[in-house]
Design a protein around this motif. Structure first.
Motif, mmCIF file in Angstrom:
data_model
loop_
_atom_site.group_PDB
_atom_site.id
_atom_site.type_symbol
_atom_site.label_atom_id
_atom_site.label_comp_id
_atom_site.label_asym_id
_atom_site.label_seq_id
_atom_site.Cartn_x
_atom_site.Cartn_y
_atom_site.Cartn_z
ATOM 1 N N GLY A 159 2.727 -14.397 -6.190
ATOM 2 C CA GLY A 159 3.697 -13.708 -5.344
ATOM 3 C C GLY A 159 4.740 -12.963 -6.147
ATOM 4 N N ALA A 160 5.206 -13.573 -7.239
ATOM 5 C CA ALA A 160 6.194 -12.911 -8.093
ATOM 6 C C ALA A 160 5.609 -11.671 -8.741
ATOM 7 C CB ALA A 160 6.693 -13.882 -9.160
ATOM 8 N N GLY A 161 4.342 -11.732 -9.121
ATOM 9 C CA GLY A 161 3.702 -10.569 -9.721
ATOM 10 C C GLY A 161 3.557 -9.427 -8.743
ATOM 11 N N ILE A 162 3.251 -9.741 -7.491
ATOM 12 C CA ILE A 162 3.090 -8.686 -6.485
ATOM 13 C C ILE A 162 4.427 -8.017 -6.191
ATOM 14 C CG2 ILE A 162 2.477 -8.206 -4.088
ATOM 15 C CD1 ILE A 162 0.381 -10.487 -4.353
ATOM 16 N N LEU A 163 5.465 -8.800 -5.910
ATOM 17 C CA LEU A 163 6.764 -8.215 -5.589
ATOM 18 C C LEU A 163 7.464 -7.664 -6.827
ATOM 19 C CD1 LEU A 163 8.384 -10.419 -2.809
ATOM 20 C CD2 LEU A 163 6.764 -8.534 -2.642
ATOM 21 N N GLY A 164 6.953 -7.982 -8.008
ATOM 22 C CA GLY A 164 7.522 -7.415 -9.231
ATOM 23 C C GLY A 164 7.249 -5.937 -9.389
ATOM 24 N N THR A 165 6.362 -5.379 -8.569
ATOM 25 C CA THR A 165 6.018 -3.951 -8.603
ATOM 26 C C THR A 165 5.747 -3.472 -10.026
ATOM 27 O OG1 THR A 165 8.319 -3.202 -8.699
ATOM 28 C CG2 THR A 165 7.370 -3.519 -6.525
ATOM 29 N N GLY A 166 5.052 -4.295 -10.785
ATOM 30 C CA GLY A 166 4.660 -3.917 -12.138
ATOM 31 C C GLY A 166 5.583 -4.398 -13.220
ATOM 32 N N GLY A 167 6.813 -4.830 -12.879
ATOM 33 C CA GLY A 167 7.792 -5.193 -13.897
ATOM 34 C C GLY A 167 8.376 -6.570 -13.667
ATOM 35 N N GLY A 168 9.593 -6.751 -14.175
ATOM 36 C CA GLY A 168 10.251 -8.044 -14.079
ATOM 37 C C GLY A 168 9.758 -9.048 -15.099
ATOM 38 N N ILE A 193 7.687 -15.413 -1.952
ATOM 39 C CA ILE A 193 6.660 -15.238 -2.984
ATOM 40 C C ILE A 193 5.708 -16.425 -3.008
ATOM 41 C CG2 ILE A 193 8.012 -13.666 -4.410
ATOM 42 C CD1 ILE A 193 8.532 -16.008 -6.328
ATOM 43 N N HIS A 194 6.215 -17.618 -2.673
ATOM 44 C CA HIS A 194 5.334 -18.782 -2.613
ATOM 45 C C HIS A 194 4.306 -18.619 -1.495
ATOM 46 C CE1 HIS A 194 4.259 -22.950 -1.370
ATOM 47 N NE2 HIS A 194 4.161 -23.109 -2.681
ATOM 48 N N GLU A 195 4.774 -18.203 -0.315
ATOM 49 C CA GLU A 195 3.843 -18.023 0.800
ATOM 50 C C GLU A 195 2.866 -16.886 0.522
ATOM 51 O OE1 GLU A 195 3.978 -17.152 5.587
ATOM 52 O OE2 GLU A 195 5.343 -18.573 4.657
ATOM 53 N N LEU A 196 3.360 -15.812 -0.076
ATOM 54 C CA LEU A 196 2.507 -14.682 -0.410
ATOM 55 C C LEU A 196 1.387 -15.116 -1.350
ATOM 56 C CD1 LEU A 196 1.947 -11.642 -0.305
ATOM 57 C CD2 LEU A 196 3.691 -11.338 -2.085
ATOM 58 N N GLY A 197 1.740 -15.825 -2.411
ATOM 59 C CA GLY A 197 0.717 -16.306 -3.345
ATOM 60 C C GLY A 197 -0.232 -17.294 -2.712
#
Length: 364
Positions: free
Chosen positions: A22-31, A220-224
């Motif tokens: 989830g963090a990778g998806i909402l990171g939009t490529g960065g973070g 992000i937890h639910e998304l993942g």
């Protein structure tokens, strides 16, 4: 962006895979690459010296006078993958601003909810015993530190610190603008080898409750989790992502060209994809994060502050800017930005014109 999710009370070992996706998806490529943060937190959770869970609190549960600090890392994502932290950078920075201010922090909050910076506050929380707020200041990742809702909505740059893997720490007090702090800290981060840990600012609970983007750790937890469930159950990971965050499928294609360079502490460049269905192309420009997507006629399909997310077309797993490679088959998804990023005040800081694009923002 949808945020009606089952709320987290804690983060344990079994939550890490979903959080990383989830963090990778909402990171939009960065973070920063979420795998780095996931491995850091896994190592701590498996260490008997620390608890087996990180406590999560809702912004609305904070006392009005609680002291809250944002912690994380800054630098180019490409460097963050190669130059691993020693794990003390953010704690050194946090202790520095506590000494400077003469008061202790009661809770931590991610500055952004994308990539490794979603997970680093959990690491610091586990090591210090501090709870982590279920929210953040961006609802995604952005390349510069002044681009969070805390500074956008007027919080002073009262205390800040950055620290490198050698323990070198630079502290700042009462900087006149968040953009000036970004300039100071970015230059120092480059001198520190391109990656540093940070802590800033010191906020009270009332301000965080009003101006943080809530429930994003839970999101992000639910998304993942939904992506993993779709993978294991023969479902559609892309559909699961779109349903969870109210996303829009914009393009599916093969990576045909990547231009990427580290410049002034950022990973800058563009990626071109050729459609798998017809003869069209899509070009996405990035500065740590994906900022603008154009079709081969030059028309803008999506722009910052809306989220442009690249994921594997079959598995739904996120692809960061440092991991882009020729031949990858990717889906491009657009996700509406949180409402706090779409006000006039926010667009003056995170809109497309800030990044040099002479276009008006048209929300998804």
């Amino acid at each position: 962006m949808k945020i009606d999710t089952q709320l987290l009370n804690s983060v344990q070992k079994d939550d890490l895979e979903a959080l990383g996706i989830g963090a990778g998806i909402l990171g939009t490529g960065g973070g920063g690459h979420p795998r780095v943060g996931k491995l850091r937190l896994l190592t701590l959770l498996e260490d008997d010296e620390y608890p087996d869970a990180v406590d999560i609190v809702q912004p609305t549960d904070l006392a009005a006078d609680a002291t809250v600090a944002s912690v994380g890392g800054m630098g180019a994502p490409t460097i963050g993958v190669e130059k691993l932290p020693n794990g003390q950078e953010e704690i050194n920075a946090l202790e520095s601003i506590e000494r400077f201010a003469g008061r202790e922090v009661d809770a931590l909050i991610p500055g952004e909810i994308g990539g490794v910076n979603s997970i680093v506050p959990l690491c610091v929380g586990l090591m210090t015993g501090l709870p982590v707020v279920d929210g953040d200041g961006m609802g995604r990742a952005f390349p510069e530190l002044q681009m969070d809702t805390f500074f956008i909505y007027g919080h002073p740059v009262n205390y800040a610190a950055i620290s490198d893997e050698h323990g070198n720490t630079i502290s700042y007090q009462d900087i006149d603008s968040a953009k000036r702090l970004e300039d100071f800290a970015r230059a120092a981060t480059v001198d520190m080898g391109g990656r540093a840990g940070y802590a800033f600012p010191l906020m009270d609970g009332e301000f965080v409750t009003e101006y943080s983007i809530p429930r994003t750790l839970s999101l992000i937890h639910e998304l993942g989790r939904r992506v993993l469930d779709a993978q294991s159950g023969g479902g559609d990971p892309l559909g699961a992502i779109q349903e969870t965050v109210d996303g829009r499928h914009m393009f599916t294609g093969k990576v045909t060209d990547v231009l990427r360079r580290n410049k002034e502490g950022f990973a800058r460049g563009e990626v071109t994809l050729a459609s798998l269905d017809d003869d069209t192309d899509l070009t996405i420009e990035f500065q740590n994060e994906f900022l603008i997507a154009r079709d081969d006629g030059g028309s803008v399909l999506a722009s910052v502050p809306d989220l442009i997310c690249l994921v594997d077309k079959d598995t739904g797993l996120p692809v960061t800017t440092d991991a882009l490679r020729y031949g990858q088959r990717l889906a491009v998804l657009g996700v509406p930005a949180p409402e706090l990023l779409k006000t006039d005040a926010a667009l003056d800081v995170v809109g497309p014109k800030v990044f040099g694009y002479e276009i008006d923002y048209h929300p998804l």
